[in-house]
Design an enzyme around this catalytic site. Structure first.
Site, PDB file in Angstrom:
ATOM      1  N   ASP A  92      -2.002  10.787  -2.245  1.00 30.00           N
ATOM      2  CA  ASP A  92      -2.406   9.770  -3.226  1.00 30.00           C
ATOM      3  C   ASP A  92      -2.739  10.396  -4.571  1.00 30.00           C
ATOM      4  OD1 ASP A  92      -3.024   8.499  -0.477  1.00 30.00           O
ATOM      5  OD2 ASP A  92      -2.912   6.867  -1.938  1.00 30.00           O
ATOM      6  N   GLN A  96      -1.977   2.579   9.849  1.00 30.36           N
ATOM      7  CA  GLN A  96      -0.687   2.678   9.155  1.00 30.36           C
ATOM      8  C   GLN A  96       0.326   3.470   9.977  1.00 30.36           C
ATOM      9  OE1 GLN A  96      -3.669   3.222   7.777  1.00 30.36           O
ATOM     10  NE2 GLN A  96      -3.772   2.510   5.668  1.00 30.36           N
ATOM     11  N   ARG A 148      -7.676  -0.291  -6.632  1.00 34.71           N
ATOM     12  CA  ARG A 148      -7.893   0.831  -5.709  1.00 34.71           C
ATOM     13  C   ARG A 148      -8.067   2.105  -6.555  1.00 34.71           C
ATOM     14  NH1 ARG A 148      -4.273   1.187  -0.515  1.00 34.71           N
ATOM     15  NH2 ARG A 148      -6.201   2.117   0.259  1.00 34.71           N
ATOM     16  N   ARG A 169       0.868  -1.180   0.000  1.00 29.05           N
ATOM     17  CA  ARG A 169       0.000   0.000   0.000  1.00 29.05           C
ATOM     18  C   ARG A 169       0.903   1.228   0.000  1.00 29.05           C
ATOM     19  NH1 ARG A 169       2.452   2.049   3.632  1.00 29.05           N
ATOM     20  NH2 ARG A 169       0.853   3.663   3.679  1.00 29.05           N
ATOM     21  N   GLY A 170       0.263   2.406  -0.133  1.00 26.37           N
ATOM     22  CA  GLY A 170       1.033   3.636  -0.319  1.00 26.37           C
ATOM     23  C   GLY A 170       1.153   3.878  -1.824  1.00 26.37           C
ATOM     24  N   ALA A 171       0.834   5.090  -2.259  1.00 28.63           N
ATOM     25  CA  ALA A 171       0.675   5.347  -3.694  1.00 28.63           C
ATOM     26  C   ALA A 171       1.884   4.932  -4.547  1.00 28.63           C
ATOM     27  CB  ALA A 171       0.328   6.821  -3.910  1.00 28.63           C
ATOM     28  N   ASN A 206      -5.467  12.412   0.372  1.00 23.61           N
ATOM     29  CA  ASN A 206      -4.550  11.576   1.167  1.00 23.61           C
ATOM     30  C   ASN A 206      -5.377  10.834   2.220  1.00 23.61           C
ATOM     31  OD1 ASN A 206      -1.834  10.690   1.775  1.00 23.61           O
ATOM     32  ND2 ASN A 206      -1.973  11.872   3.641  1.00 23.61           N
ATOM     33  N   LYS A 207      -4.693  10.038   3.006  1.00 20.71           N
ATOM     34  CA  LYS A 207      -5.346   9.175   4.006  1.00 20.71           C
ATOM     35  C   LYS A 207      -6.398   9.931   4.815  1.00 20.71           C
ATOM     36  CE  LYS A 207      -5.005   5.724   4.505  1.00 20.71           C
ATOM     37  NZ  LYS A 207      -6.013   4.815   3.861  1.00 20.71           N
TER      38      LYS A 207
HETATM   39  O1  MRU Z   1      -4.502   3.146   2.243  1.00 21.27           O
HETATM   40  P1  MRU Z   1      -3.045   3.377   2.102  1.00 21.27           P
HETATM   41  O2  MRU Z   1      -2.229   2.832   3.227  1.00 21.27           O
HETATM   42  O3  MRU Z   1      -2.532   2.934   0.742  1.00 21.27           O
HETATM   43  O4  MRU Z   1      -2.895   4.966   2.141  1.00 21.27           O
HETATM   44  C1  MRU Z   1      -1.614   5.531   2.022  1.00 21.27           C
HETATM   45  C2  MRU Z   1      -1.601   7.005   2.121  1.00 21.27           C
HETATM   46  O5  MRU Z   1      -2.612   7.643   2.256  1.00 21.27           O
HETATM   47  C3  MRU Z   1      -0.262   7.669   1.952  1.00 21.27           C
HETATM   48  O6  MRU Z   1      -0.188   8.832   2.718  1.00 21.27           O
HETATM   49  C4  MRU Z   1      -0.064   8.036   0.474  1.00 21.27           C
HETATM   50  O7  MRU Z   1      -0.306   6.928  -0.355  1.00 21.27           O
HETATM   51  C5  MRU Z   1       1.301   8.544   0.209  1.00 21.27           C
HETATM   52  S1  MRU Z   1       2.521   7.286   0.332  1.00 21.27           S
HETATM   53  C6  MRU Z   1       4.026   7.931  -0.063  1.00 21.27           C
END
Ligand code: MRU
Length: 346
Positions: free
Chosen positions: A236, A195, A90, A47-49, A246-247
């Site tokens: 994201d 996270q 996603r 996970r994470g963009a 973002n999250k």
């Molecule tokens: O649901 P996730 O864990 O994929 O969400 C991740 C985030 O929101 C991060 O802040 C974002 O992807 C940036 S990662 C460098």
């Protein structure tokens, strides 16, 4: 985590840290086909963009490798099927689509099946390498904003674990430390998937940072108490207007930061920018109820309760002090500064 890669290619498979097992154990899992990679993205193994983008790029390389077609057109057609499957995993992080399109375009320039397969893998490997270099540049650009170091809050995980290595928001924090300035980190827990506590706290502790965990509900308390000198988060998707997706909870952190005159920064590579969508066009992923109410046997809410579980939110540009990229730092008004970054780099 300098010695560790979150996603990489190994012996014809894609290998990645299983982030659902952290912080308990650091284990790698391997996938030999794009369906496996799609499942890993969907279930947050990765996970994470940026990490999702590179994992998907390797998924495309696997689709090309596994294609039985003997002409370029046939391999590309199999890759297109994989592209659709991976894109549907996603909806919010734009890096996913960016990565899929980039690999597909590179493969599409070739004329034989063998060359298509090689080009797909070469492009995915190049993207994995670029990711770390990009994060280091972003880190250097962002570190300049934290003149004296100090206590930096972050939300979710935008670290090495959310990228191939080094991280975006945590890359900035790493660069502050590498420049010799003192830095402490306050990490929000980031409910419901945590996270912050499972990944950011693990990653920073592993690397010897002074890191403290707070519940999401203590953001206002910490800022009102003068405990926070600045905030840096990842993204994201960032629109040309400077709206940041973002999250979930990022919007609350940014609002609190403005109220308490704490600078709020976003760090993300140019691959996270979506220069064509408007805020209403972006799909916010809604995740399942079990993340919130707990699985059977460990429920934290009554049976039959209604649940709203958005994975992301949108922070408007007026709450953002600056957006840090590998190409430089954009300041308000963002419509102009973001356009300038893109004009200078494409
Ligand atoms: O649901 P996730 O864990 O994929 O969400 C991740 C985030 O929101 C991060 O802040 C974002 O992807 C940036 S990662 C460098």
């Amino acid at each position: 985590m300098d010695d560790i890669r979150t996603v990489y290619w190994k012996d014809g498979k894609v290998s990645m840290i299983d982030q659902t097992r952290l912080p308990g154990s650091l284990e790698y899992v391997e996938y030999g086909d794009h369906d496996g990679v799609a499942g890993a993205i969907r279930t947050l193994v990765v996970r994470g963009a940026p990490a999702i983008g590179v994992a998907a790029a390797f998924g495309m390389a696997l689709a090309a490798k596994n294609s039985a077609a003997d002409a370029a057109r046939g391999v590309l057609s199999d890759m297109d099927v994989a592209r659709r499957t991976l894109a549907a995993t996603r909806p919010t992080a734009i890096n996913l689509v960016w990565a899929l399109d980039r690999v597909y375009a590179a493969a599409g320039r070739e004329s034989s099946a063998q060359k298509v397969r090689a080009a797909a893998l070469d492009e995915a490997l190049a993207m994995a390498e670029e990711d770390v270099a990009t994060n280091r540049s972003m880190g250097r650009n962002g570190a300049a904003l934290f003149g004296d170091g100090g206590t930096i809050m972050t939300h979710c995980n935008a670290g090495a674990l959310a990228t191939v290595g080094y991280g975006t928001a945590l890359g900035v924090i790493r660069a502050v430390r590498e420049s010799g300035r003192p830095v402490r980190v306050v990490a929000t827990e980031t409910r419901p998937v945590q996270q912050g506590s499972r990944l950011t706290a693990f990653e920073l502790k592993h690397d010897g940072f002074d890191v403290s965990l707070i519940p999401d509900t203590a953001v206002g308390y910490s800022m009102a108490g003068g405990m926070i000198d600045g905030v840096v988060v990842g993204a994201d998707r960032i629109l040309r207007t400077g709206h940041v997706f973002n999250k979930i909870g990022t919007y609350q952190v940014a609002t609190m930061a403005q109220r308490h005159s704490v600078p709020f920064y976003v760090a993300a590579p140019l691959s996270t920018f979506d220069m064509t969508s408007d805020p209403g066009d972006v799909t916010i992923e809604m995740r399942n109820a079990a993340e919130l109410v707990g699985p059977e046997g460990r429920r934290t809410a009554p049976e039959g309760i209604g649940v709203i579980n958005p994975a992301f939110d949108m922070t408007p540009p007026d709450l953002i002090s600056a957006i840090i990229t590998e190409a430089g730092v954009a300041r308000p008004p963002y419509e102009r500064s973001i356009a300038e970054l893109f004009t200078a780099n494409f």
